[in-house]
Design a protein around this motif. Sequence first.
Motif, PDB file in Angstrom:
ATOM      1  N   ALA A 202       0.838  -1.197   0.000  1.00 23.00           N
ATOM      2  CA  ALA A 202       0.000   0.000   0.000  1.00 23.00           C
ATOM      3  C   ALA A 202       0.878   1.253   0.000  1.00 23.00           C
ATOM      4  O   ALA A 202       2.061   1.191   0.353  1.00 23.00           O
ATOM      5  N   PRO A 203       0.332   2.404  -0.385  1.00 19.34           N
ATOM      6  CA  PRO A 203       1.117   3.646  -0.394  1.00 19.34           C
ATOM      7  C   PRO A 203       1.762   3.987   0.946  1.00 19.34           C
ATOM      8  O   PRO A 203       2.816   4.621   0.984  1.00 19.34           O
ATOM      9  N   ASN A 204       1.147   3.524   2.053  1.00 19.15           N
ATOM     10  CA  ASN A 204       1.720   3.804   3.382  1.00 19.15           C
ATOM     11  C   ASN A 204       2.759   2.768   3.810  1.00 19.15           C
ATOM     12  O   ASN A 204       3.230   2.778   4.947  1.00 19.15           O
ATOM     13  N   PRO A 241      10.585  -0.099   0.386  1.00 18.99           N
ATOM     14  CA  PRO A 241       9.881   0.701  -0.633  1.00 18.99           C
ATOM     15  C   PRO A 241      10.802   1.707  -1.315  1.00 18.99           C
ATOM     16  O   PRO A 241      10.687   1.945  -2.524  1.00 18.99           O
ATOM     17  N   GLN A 245      11.652   1.726  -5.374  1.00 19.09           N
ATOM     18  CA  GLN A 245      11.453   2.920  -6.207  1.00 19.09           C
ATOM     19  C   GLN A 245      12.747   3.324  -6.908  1.00 19.09           C
ATOM     20  O   GLN A 245      12.741   3.701  -8.081  1.00 19.09           O
TER      21      GLN A 245
END
Length: 255
Positions: A202-204, A241, A245
């Motif tokens: 998830a984004p968090n 994360p 990226q």
Amino acid sequence: MNRLLFLLLLGMTANSFAQKLPVLKSRSTSLDIRDGNELRKGRWNIDPKTKPDIFKSFIDNKYKWVTFISDSDSIRFKVKADRKYQFLVVLNEKDTAFTQIEGIKVVPYAQFNTRYVKSHDGKSFVEIPQIYELFNIVAALTGFGKKDEGLIVKNTKYHLDLLAWFDKNKGEKIVKRIDSVLSSNLMTFVALKMDAYAFELAPNGKIRKSKVYNRISNGLVNTLEPYINDLQVFSNKSKFPEFYQKNIPFYNSQI
């Protein structure tokens, strides 16, 4: 209340509870189990120390008959999903094992809604999903992964970058657990890695279950799910994360 009276009542309650449970008698320490149509010879070892000792039966219909069979006795339950069935196994008229059958509902591998089908039907996709790669990184940090010549591709700049970023996290619990699993059975790598596709980031930064896929490997449950909490800790501590990226251009080149 008098302490002696309280303990006496407590003992009477426990005995009453035990007396209400069905009993299976056995002279052998191992039992056969008929789980639906499948007979598993010697599948169950009687263990009085584990309370309860749980057998999980996977239910893909309304119910399934489950039978425990000893050398002199048998006991049968009509098992439904999300239900528990308890009984006692008495070994040699002396030791008692508190035993439980737990019905586990079999979830479909995937659930495709109309929108998903419309956007995917007749098309092919090549992906490097985040949790899939996260598991690969953990495997690369294990002692087994470092030693084995076929499991991890090592002759790349990406592998060197991976070690430089994550080597300080090689002592994390998830790395030790996966190392133990791979060392005992290399083929579990395939199932664990495939089932990682059923999770997403998830984004968090929270690892969450896919809304579409429950599992990919050929099993009744997702094999990676018991490791997700430890995988989450590893992801947080290692800043996975951020690493992912940073390496998107490399992933795109692989695709």
